[in-house]
Design an enzyme around this catalytic site. Structure first.
Site, mmCIF file in Angstrom:
data_model
loop_
_atom_site.group_PDB
_atom_site.id
_atom_site.type_symbol
_atom_site.label_atom_id
_atom_site.label_comp_id
_atom_site.label_asym_id
_atom_site.label_seq_id
_atom_site.Cartn_x
_atom_site.Cartn_y
_atom_site.Cartn_z
ATOM 1 N N HIS A 100 45.947 43.696 53.273
ATOM 2 C CA HIS A 100 45.295 44.219 52.069
ATOM 3 C C HIS A 100 44.992 43.152 51.029
ATOM 4 C CE1 HIS A 100 45.400 48.584 52.786
ATOM 5 N NE2 HIS A 100 46.497 48.350 53.473
ATOM 6 N N ARG A 108 43.992 47.844 38.757
ATOM 7 C CA ARG A 108 45.135 47.005 38.408
ATOM 8 C C ARG A 108 44.679 45.846 37.515
ATOM 9 N NH1 ARG A 108 46.986 43.961 42.170
ATOM 10 N NH2 ARG A 108 45.408 44.444 43.727
ATOM 11 N N LYS A 136 40.501 40.334 39.317
ATOM 12 C CA LYS A 136 39.622 41.470 39.044
ATOM 13 C C LYS A 136 38.767 41.229 37.806
ATOM 14 C CE LYS A 136 42.565 44.818 41.406
ATOM 15 N NZ LYS A 136 41.622 45.307 42.433
ATOM 16 N N THR A 167 38.657 50.903 46.341
ATOM 17 C CA THR A 167 38.260 52.286 46.591
ATOM 18 C C THR A 167 37.726 52.932 45.321
ATOM 19 O OG1 THR A 167 40.550 53.004 46.243
ATOM 20 C CG2 THR A 167 39.835 52.650 48.515
ATOM 21 N N LYS A 179 34.740 55.844 44.577
ATOM 22 C CA LYS A 179 34.946 57.071 43.793
ATOM 23 C C LYS A 179 33.891 57.186 42.691
ATOM 24 C CE LYS A 179 39.861 56.605 44.748
ATOM 25 N NZ LYS A 179 41.129 56.067 44.235
#
Length: 551
Positions: free
Chosen positions: A116, A308, A313, A415, A419
């Site tokens: 992951h 997160r 990110k 994910t 969404k």
């Protein structure tokens, strides 16, 4: 006149009864009474709510275990190979008989490894001294597995001692460690990443040596989401609009959504989708006001980044864009701009100092921006506290723009991106993780793609990333960074964000400055598209983006 349907009414209208068979309710009741009487030794005259809770918990456990046993028995009878893989043979239980080739074969056929992350710090390496004290027998078995594995490697690549060092399960150094990812690969029959680009990176770099040894092991399994929760449950209005056009089969087969292409120019469909989006925004605005006392403009562009908190990110890239927007408003207060409500949410690992500083920065920027009378409701900045599934179910249906802006090659899949797209938000992002496959499915022209791609990042690594060059060349970036350095956003603690500035200027592995210019320009395209959207007749308030399914 019929009353408007509530969300609960809409959920009931979208039938999901066909997705699972009805349970044997009578059997569940018998089990409940049995546990109440014999496990807890209570009857209904003296049982408390706590007793009922535990009786029900025992009943659910029995039901799940029984269903699992029936499933395994079915696999065993119908297909012995599949059944064998489903048997909960623990990894170490099989290795305990490693002297037998059959036992090791069972272990490998039982286990599969899903990776992951490609971040080195997230691939666990356990200190040998810890295993020696806690799991001494396990450590012995790891040593034996490692010896057998390295013998195989040497037979395949004779004389390549450096390869032996790289592939060993045991890493030598000041502190000897066990590389758990290597152990997973060696003991598994399959290894997969969770997006096409991620799986390719595993083969090309992270686990390249293992791929050369056993290429047949490596495969891809792109992550996914459940439309039952992330559309039918959390956005029943949109689910109803879709079901009215194409039926309910999309609930269990999302490929059916392709049929919405027939309605891409259908004015009534576009109007219904826009109406649902505006209703969701109004609901979430009311929720924010009730829960936190913050008022936002439901007609503004809802720009959302929830995930997160982590440097890769790049919430910091979002923050620099916010500061840039703020500075532009201050420079020309009379200029007409598309109003934005920018929401950032997520949790930080307890010991992750930089992540906690990023949260502090978001709240500090919000304190300044939200209280500046020159800004008004044209720009709002919120940190969504305690981000969790129940909050996600409210904010995702309300979002206009989904922020997926990680450095190319660092996000395994994601994910949240799926969404948001499923709920009608447009995506601004890099070609990273599952964004790549989303762009392939929807058409890259229907996403706001910006910035470096994986080959560009690799080229910049070889060349050497120098943040100072971007700082010197881009005036708006320089102004934003100087404001962080000077304490503009933390007047009571001028050096509060010194660590963030130092990291961005000197130690930024994720190259925030390199994508800043492209990101700001791409955000200008977002504003331009939102501004073009004129609400159809009967749709509240002005500012609603008009968008249908990707063409």
């Amino acid at each position: 006149m019929s009353r408007p349907m509530t969300d609960e009414d809409r959920r009931r209208q979208i039938s999901v009864r066909g997705l699972a068979g009805a349970e044997n309710v009578a059997e569940l009741k018998r089990n409940f009474n049995r546990h109440l009487h014999f496990t807890l030794v209570k009857d209904r005259n003296v049982a408390t709510p706590r007793d009922y809770y535990f009786a029900l918990a025992h009943t659910v456990r029995d039901h799940l275990v029984g269903r699992w046993l029936r499933t395994q028995q079915y696999y065993y009878e119908k297909d012995p190979k599949v059944g064998e893989r489903g048997v909960p043979e623990g990894f170490w239980g099989a290795v305990g008989h490693c002297g037998s080739p059959q036992a090791w074969n069972i272990t490998v056929r039982t286990c599969a490894y899903t990776n992951h992350t490609v971040l080195p710090e997230a691939l666990e390496r356990w200190p040998v001294h810890l295993l020696e004290s806690l799991l001494p027998r396990h450590l012995q078995l790891i040593y034996e597995i490692n010896q057998r594995f390295l013998d195989r490697v040497y037979a395949s690549f004779p004389g390549d001692h450096d390869r032996l060092r790289r592939m060993s399960l045991v890493e030598e150094g000041a502190v000897k460690r066990i590389n758990m990812a290597h152990l997973c690969i060696v003991g598994s029959h399959a290894v997969n990443g969770v997006a096409a680009i991620h799986s390719q990176i595993l083969k090309d770099s992270v686990f390249h040596d293992f791929y050369q040894l056993e290429p047949q092991k490596f495969q891809n399994k792109t992550n996914g989401i459940t439309p039952r929760r992330w559309l039918v449950l959390c956005n029943p209005g949109l689910a109803e609009v879709i079901a009215q056009r194409i039926g309910e089969d999309f609930i269990s087969d999302l490929d059916q959504l392709r049929r919405l292409r027939d309605f891409v120019d259908d004015e009534s469909f576009i109007r219904d989708v826009a109406k649902v989006k505006q209703e969701n925004k109004a609901k979430f605005a009311a929720f924010l006001e009730k829960e936190s006392g913050v008022r936002v403009n439901p007609a503004s562009l809802f720009d959302v980044q929830v995930k997160r908190i982590h440097e890769y990110k790049r919430q910091l890239l979002n923050c620099l864009h916010i500061i840039t927007l703020y500075n532009r408003i201050r420079k020309d207060p009379g200029k007409s701009i598309v109003p934005r409500t920018i929401m950032i949410g997520g949790k930080a690992a307890p010991g992750y100092h930089m992540a906690k500083m990023i949260i502090r920065l978001v709240t500090a920027i919000g304190d300044i921006v939200n209280n500046d009378p020159a800004v008004g409701d044209r720009l709002r900045v919120l940190f969504l506290e305690n981000y969790r599934v129940s909050l996600a179910e409210k904010v995702i249906p309300a979002a206009d723009l989904s922020e997926q802006i990680s450095t190319a090659g660092t996000e395994a899949s994601g994910t949240g991106n799926m969404k948001f797209m499923l709920n009608g938000a447009l995506t601004i992002g890099t070609m990273d993780g599952a964004n790549v496959e989303m762009a392939e499915e929807a058409g890259e022209q229907n996403l706001f793609i910006f910035g470096m791609r994986v080959p560009d990042v690799e080229a910049l690594d070889r060349q050497g990333y120098r943040a100072q060059e971007f700082y010197d060349r881009l005036p708006e970036l320089r102004q934003a960074v100087d404001q962080l350095s000077s304490g503009f956003f933390s007047p009571r603690q001028p050096d509060l964000f010194r660590d963030i500035v130092n990291m961005l200027m000197n130690h930024d592995r994720f190259k925030v400055f390199a994508d800043y210019e492209a990101y700001v320009k791409c955000q200008e395209k977002v504003s331009a598209l939102y501004k073009v959207g004129t609400p159809p007749k009967g749709t509240p308030p002005k500012g609603t983006p008009q968008k249908g399914p990707p063409k």
